[in-house]
Design a protein around this motif. Structure first.
Motif, mmCIF file in Angstrom:
data_model
loop_
_atom_site.group_PDB
_atom_site.id
_atom_site.type_symbol
_atom_site.label_atom_id
_atom_site.label_comp_id
_atom_site.label_asym_id
_atom_site.label_seq_id
_atom_site.Cartn_x
_atom_site.Cartn_y
_atom_site.Cartn_z
ATOM 1 N N MET A 81 0.822 -1.210 0.000
ATOM 2 C CA MET A 81 0.000 0.000 0.000
ATOM 3 C C MET A 81 0.857 1.261 0.000
ATOM 4 S SD MET A 81 -2.796 -1.184 2.857
ATOM 5 C CE MET A 81 -3.579 0.430 3.030
ATOM 6 N N GLY A 82 1.978 1.226 0.698
ATOM 7 C CA GLY A 82 2.817 2.410 0.810
ATOM 8 C C GLY A 82 2.427 3.252 2.012
ATOM 9 N N GLU A 83 3.310 4.135 2.434
ATOM 10 C CA GLU A 83 3.124 4.902 3.659
ATOM 11 C C GLU A 83 1.944 5.858 3.573
ATOM 12 O OE1 GLU A 83 6.767 6.807 4.606
ATOM 13 O OE2 GLU A 83 7.877 4.936 4.897
ATOM 14 N N GLU A 84 1.659 6.384 2.364
ATOM 15 C CA GLU A 84 0.580 7.363 2.239
ATOM 16 C C GLU A 84 -0.780 6.748 2.528
ATOM 17 O OE1 GLU A 84 1.508 8.372 -1.760
ATOM 18 O OE2 GLU A 84 2.515 10.239 -1.210
ATOM 19 N N LEU A 85 -0.952 5.477 2.191
ATOM 20 C CA LEU A 85 -2.236 4.807 2.398
ATOM 21 C C LEU A 85 -2.283 4.034 3.708
ATOM 22 C CD1 LEU A 85 -2.888 3.470 -1.218
ATOM 23 C CD2 LEU A 85 -4.059 5.352 -0.088
ATOM 24 N N ALA A 86 -1.135 3.540 4.166
ATOM 25 C CA ALA A 86 -1.095 2.710 5.383
ATOM 26 C C ALA A 86 -1.003 3.585 6.629
ATOM 27 C CB ALA A 86 0.068 1.729 5.315
ATOM 28 N N THR A 87 -2.050 4.408 6.863
ATOM 29 C CA THR A 87 -2.093 5.250 8.053
ATOM 30 C C THR A 87 -2.429 4.392 9.271
ATOM 31 O OG1 THR A 87 -4.437 5.688 7.753
ATOM 32 C CG2 THR A 87 -2.887 7.196 6.662
ATOM 33 N N SER A 88 -2.425 5.009 10.439
ATOM 34 C CA SER A 88 -2.681 4.267 11.667
ATOM 35 C C SER A 88 -4.067 3.635 11.669
ATOM 36 C CB SER A 88 -2.529 5.203 12.863
ATOM 37 O OG SER A 88 -2.844 4.529 14.057
ATOM 38 N N SER A 89 -5.096 4.423 11.304
ATOM 39 C CA SER A 89 -6.459 3.878 11.315
ATOM 40 C C SER A 89 -6.662 2.874 10.197
ATOM 41 C CB SER A 89 -7.489 5.006 11.222
ATOM 42 O OG SER A 89 -7.208 5.847 10.126
ATOM 43 N N SER A 90 -6.024 3.096 9.042
ATOM 44 C CA SER A 90 -6.107 2.133 7.947
ATOM 45 C C SER A 90 -5.462 0.809 8.342
ATOM 46 C CB SER A 90 -5.411 2.684 6.696
ATOM 47 O OG SER A 90 -6.115 3.768 6.152
ATOM 48 N N SER A 91 -4.305 0.889 8.987
ATOM 49 C CA SER A 91 -3.621 -0.320 9.431
ATOM 50 C C SER A 91 -4.460 -1.088 10.435
ATOM 51 C CB SER A 91 -2.263 0.039 10.046
ATOM 52 O OG SER A 91 -1.416 0.632 9.084
ATOM 53 N N SER A 92 -5.123 -0.345 11.334
ATOM 54 C CA SER A 92 -5.973 -0.989 12.334
ATOM 55 C C SER A 92 -7.121 -1.731 11.665
ATOM 56 C CB SER A 92 -6.514 0.061 13.309
ATOM 57 O OG SER A 92 -7.417 -0.517 14.218
ATOM 58 N N LEU A 93 -7.754 -1.081 10.661
ATOM 59 C CA LEU A 93 -8.859 -1.718 9.939
ATOM 60 C C LEU A 93 -8.388 -2.987 9.227
ATOM 61 C CD1 LEU A 93 -11.729 -1.780 8.710
ATOM 62 C CD2 LEU A 93 -10.861 -0.287 6.895
ATOM 63 N N LEU A 94 -7.270 -2.904 8.538
ATOM 64 C CA LEU A 94 -6.750 -4.053 7.799
ATOM 65 C C LEU A 94 -6.401 -5.189 8.750
ATOM 66 C CD1 LEU A 94 -5.827 -5.266 5.111
ATOM 67 C CD2 LEU A 94 -3.618 -4.142 5.439
ATOM 68 N N PHE A 95 -5.807 -4.857 9.886
ATOM 69 C CA PHE A 95 -5.440 -5.890 10.854
ATOM 70 C C PHE A 95 -6.683 -6.602 11.400
ATOM 71 C CE2 PHE A 95 -4.241 -7.553 15.002
ATOM 72 C CZ PHE A 95 -3.075 -8.229 14.696
ATOM 73 N N ARG A 96 -7.729 -5.822 11.687
ATOM 74 C CA ARG A 96 -8.965 -6.439 12.192
ATOM 75 C C ARG A 96 -9.575 -7.377 11.151
ATOM 76 N NH1 ARG A 96 -10.389 -1.189 13.454
ATOM 77 N NH2 ARG A 96 -12.308 -1.352 12.229
ATOM 78 N N ALA A 97 -9.521 -6.972 9.879
ATOM 79 C CA ALA A 97 -10.070 -7.823 8.814
ATOM 80 C C ALA A 97 -9.285 -9.129 8.710
ATOM 81 C CB ALA A 97 -10.047 -7.070 7.484
ATOM 82 N N LEU A 98 -7.964 -9.027 8.767
ATOM 83 C CA LEU A 98 -7.129 -10.236 8.725
ATOM 84 C C LEU A 98 -7.381 -11.109 9.945
ATOM 85 C CD1 LEU A 98 -3.782 -8.678 7.434
ATOM 86 C CD2 LEU A 98 -5.059 -10.515 6.295
ATOM 87 N N LYS A 99 -7.519 -10.475 11.100
ATOM 88 C CA LYS A 99 -7.738 -11.217 12.346
ATOM 89 C C LYS A 99 -9.052 -11.987 12.303
ATOM 90 C CE LYS A 99 -8.951 -9.021 16.092
ATOM 91 N NZ LYS A 99 -8.918 -8.125 17.277
ATOM 92 N N LEU A 100 -10.056 -11.403 11.630
ATOM 93 C CA LEU A 100 -11.343 -12.077 11.496
ATOM 94 C C LEU A 100 -11.298 -13.188 10.451
ATOM 95 C CD1 LEU A 100 -14.411 -12.367 11.914
ATOM 96 C CD2 LEU A 100 -14.721 -10.476 10.298
ATOM 97 N N ALA A 101 -10.711 -12.890 9.292
ATOM 98 C CA ALA A 101 -10.813 -13.809 8.154
ATOM 99 C C ALA A 101 -9.761 -14.913 8.159
ATOM 100 C CB ALA A 101 -10.721 -13.012 6.851
ATOM 101 N N LEU A 102 -8.533 -14.585 8.515
ATOM 102 C CA LEU A 102 -7.446 -15.544 8.335
ATOM 103 C C LEU A 102 -7.646 -16.830 9.133
ATOM 104 C CD1 LEU A 102 -3.745 -14.645 7.849
ATOM 105 C CD2 LEU A 102 -4.336 -16.530 9.357
ATOM 106 N N PRO A 103 -7.989 -16.765 10.422
ATOM 107 C CA PRO A 103 -8.196 -18.036 11.144
ATOM 108 C C PRO A 103 -9.335 -18.855 10.552
ATOM 109 C CG PRO A 103 -7.982 -16.193 12.682
ATOM 110 C CD PRO A 103 -8.144 -15.600 11.312
ATOM 111 N N ALA A 104 -10.394 -18.174 10.093
ATOM 112 C CA ALA A 104 -11.548 -18.883 9.553
ATOM 113 C C ALA A 104 -11.264 -19.499 8.196
ATOM 114 C CB ALA A 104 -12.737 -17.918 9.445
ATOM 115 N N LEU A 105 -10.329 -18.896 7.439
ATOM 116 C CA LEU A 105 -10.046 -19.360 6.079
ATOM 117 C C LEU A 105 -8.948 -20.415 6.002
ATOM 118 C CD1 LEU A 105 -10.175 -16.032 4.033
ATOM 119 C CD2 LEU A 105 -11.689 -17.994 3.754
ATOM 120 N N ARG A 106 -8.176 -20.551 7.056
ATOM 121 C CA ARG A 106 -6.991 -21.431 6.979
ATOM 122 C C ARG A 106 -7.340 -22.848 6.541
ATOM 123 N NH1 ARG A 106 -3.769 -21.848 12.146
ATOM 124 N NH2 ARG A 106 -2.049 -22.596 10.874
ATOM 125 N N ASP A 107 -8.457 -23.369 7.028
ATOM 126 C CA ASP A 107 -8.808 -24.762 6.746
ATOM 127 C C ASP A 107 -9.936 -24.880 5.724
ATOM 128 O OD1 ASP A 107 -6.911 -25.665 8.630
ATOM 129 O OD2 ASP A 107 -8.338 -25.260 10.242
#
Length: 441
Positions: A81-107
């Protein structure tokens, strides 16, 4: 709601440019262990169970491996994404999405669902889309796999992301309403999508279609052709219309391969026979031009960074020239291309430094090589109706006794490139300040 978009200029044919970003890289997303940035650490700390899976999936095993995958995916996406798009709130949103989806999708689906989700997210990040669109790309795969529910998304990610997902699900079923064999119907559908759907949902659907096309070998041949025809008639032109040129080119090539395999093999064989020599030439010309640009005193004064990308012509674009003009393969000229991306310095007197840097680069190119008369297109002085800006030059790099294909060079600033690659959606979000979820209602 987006208004109808006009077609943005796209590089004349070519495989997707091998992007060489300052802060991001192209290619498949690979999981690896990286350091968790502070924004993501804060997001993780906000939950008593930072890696808790969706309520729709059983708890995963191997917590250490899951942490490594989550952190690796997060770091890779924010780097793209680069520094201009990866702001603090953007990073938080992306992390929450990964935290929700990744464990559920692994299997799910033998792990293929997770691979697809990360591939879609990588495509969206490379298009410089915002964190909400990238998060929606990850979650859309989880929804399709039945790994999470829309209720999970609303509760853990937010209503805005849930709305974007709802739009993308509506868009998913749009082609089934029309006969895609009919050119008028296909054109009307593309205009309808651009007019009545959130353009970010359109971009998301394009990334999903690209991932689908990359997996077509798993389907029966009749389905391969049905889906390829749909992509060729609707989604590849739609990608072109929103300015996502690289994505459009890959969609075209993949559709061409499945619809006309014998013709594809013929063109592919010819291009491969030239590929080693042509790619060596591209690397040589890139280095020559980069050294000349870095040595120029005027550019040193007004430009802080210069990058050059190269590309080799696409299969579908080559086939169109063969069919349209009745040419032989050896008569196709513009199979080589370079793209110069300039980042002007910023100060109080720098408002016109971007155009000046582009035109100065053109002058340096003219001093290096022989420009082909009548082939130069200055979309910087006279931008296209949709705002696209770039300077296109055709160069004859033949030498005495050695004929070579013409080389096209595109010259643009970093901001012009953001518009050309990400299209109207990415550009308007960036200019409007809506790339940061913390700034939205």
């Amino acid at each position: 709601m987006a208004t109808a978009a006009t077609a943005a200029a796209v590089p004349a044919g070519g495989r997707p440019y091998r992007c060489r970003r300052t802060r991001s890289r192209c290619g498949p997303l690979r999981l690896h262990r990286l350091r968790l940035p502070a924004a993501a650490a804060a997001a993780a700390a906000a939950s008593s169970s930072p890696l808790a899976p969706s309520t729709s999936a059983p708890p995963p095993e191997g917590g250490g491996r899951l942490v490594a995958e989550l952190v690796g995916a997060f770091n890779e996406l924010t780097e793209r994404m680069g520094e201009e798009l990866a702001t603090s709130s953007s990073s938080s949103l992306l992390f929450r999405a990964l935290k929700l989806a990744l464990p559920a999708l692994r299997d799910a689906d033998g792990g293929r669902a997770l691979a697809r989700a990360l591939a879609v997210a990588a495509s969206l990040a490379d298009l410089q889309m915002d964190a909400e669109v990238i998060s929606a790309g990850i979650l859309r795969e989880a929804l399709d796999a039945g790994a999470v529910s829309m209720r999970d998304v609303k509760a853990q990610i937010g209503i805005s992301t849930a709305h974007l997902l709802h739009e993308s699900l509506r868009l998913k079923h749009a082609p089934s309403k029309l006969d895609v064999l009919d050119d008028e119907s296909a054109s009307a559908l593309r205009k309808f999508c651009l007019t009545y759907y959130d353009i970010r949902a359109v971009i998301l659907e394009l990334a999903l279609k690209l991932d689908m096309m990359r997996q077509l070998d798993d389907l029966p041949k009749y389905l391969q052709r049905i889906k390829s025809l749909e992509v060729m008639k609707i989604y590849a032109p739609l990608a072109h219309a929103v300015g996502a040129g690289n994505l459009s080119l890959e969609l075209e090539d993949l559709s061409f391969r499945y619809l006309f395999p014998h013709s594809y093999d013929h063109v592919d064989q010819w291009l491969r026979s030239q590929e080693s020599e042509c790619k060596a030439l591209i690397n040589l010309y890139k280095e020559q031009l980069l050294q000349a640009l870095k040595a120029d005193d005027e550019l040193k004064r007004i430009v802080q960074d210069i990058s050059i990308q190269g590309r080799y012509k696409s299969r579908f674009s080559t086939m169109k020239k063969l069919v349209k003009d009745g040419r032989k393969p050896e008569d196709v000229k513009d199979i080589l291309a370079l793209r110069v991306i300039l980042e002007p310095r910023c100060d109080g007197t720098s408002s016109d430094w971007g155009p000046r840097a582009c035109h100065r680069t053109h002058e340096i190119i003219q001093a290096l090589w022989k420009e082909v008369p009548g082939r130069t297109k200055d979309y910087i002085s006279r931008p296209k109706e949709n705002g696209y800006q770039s300077l296109h030059v055709a160069i004859d790099v033949s030498e005495p006794g050695k004929m070579r294909p013409l080389m096209e060079i595109q010259i643009r600033t970093k901001e012009m490139h953001r518009f050309a690659v990400g299209g109207d959606a990415s550009h308007s979000l960036y200019k409007g300040g809506l790339t940061d979820p913390g700034e939205q209602n």
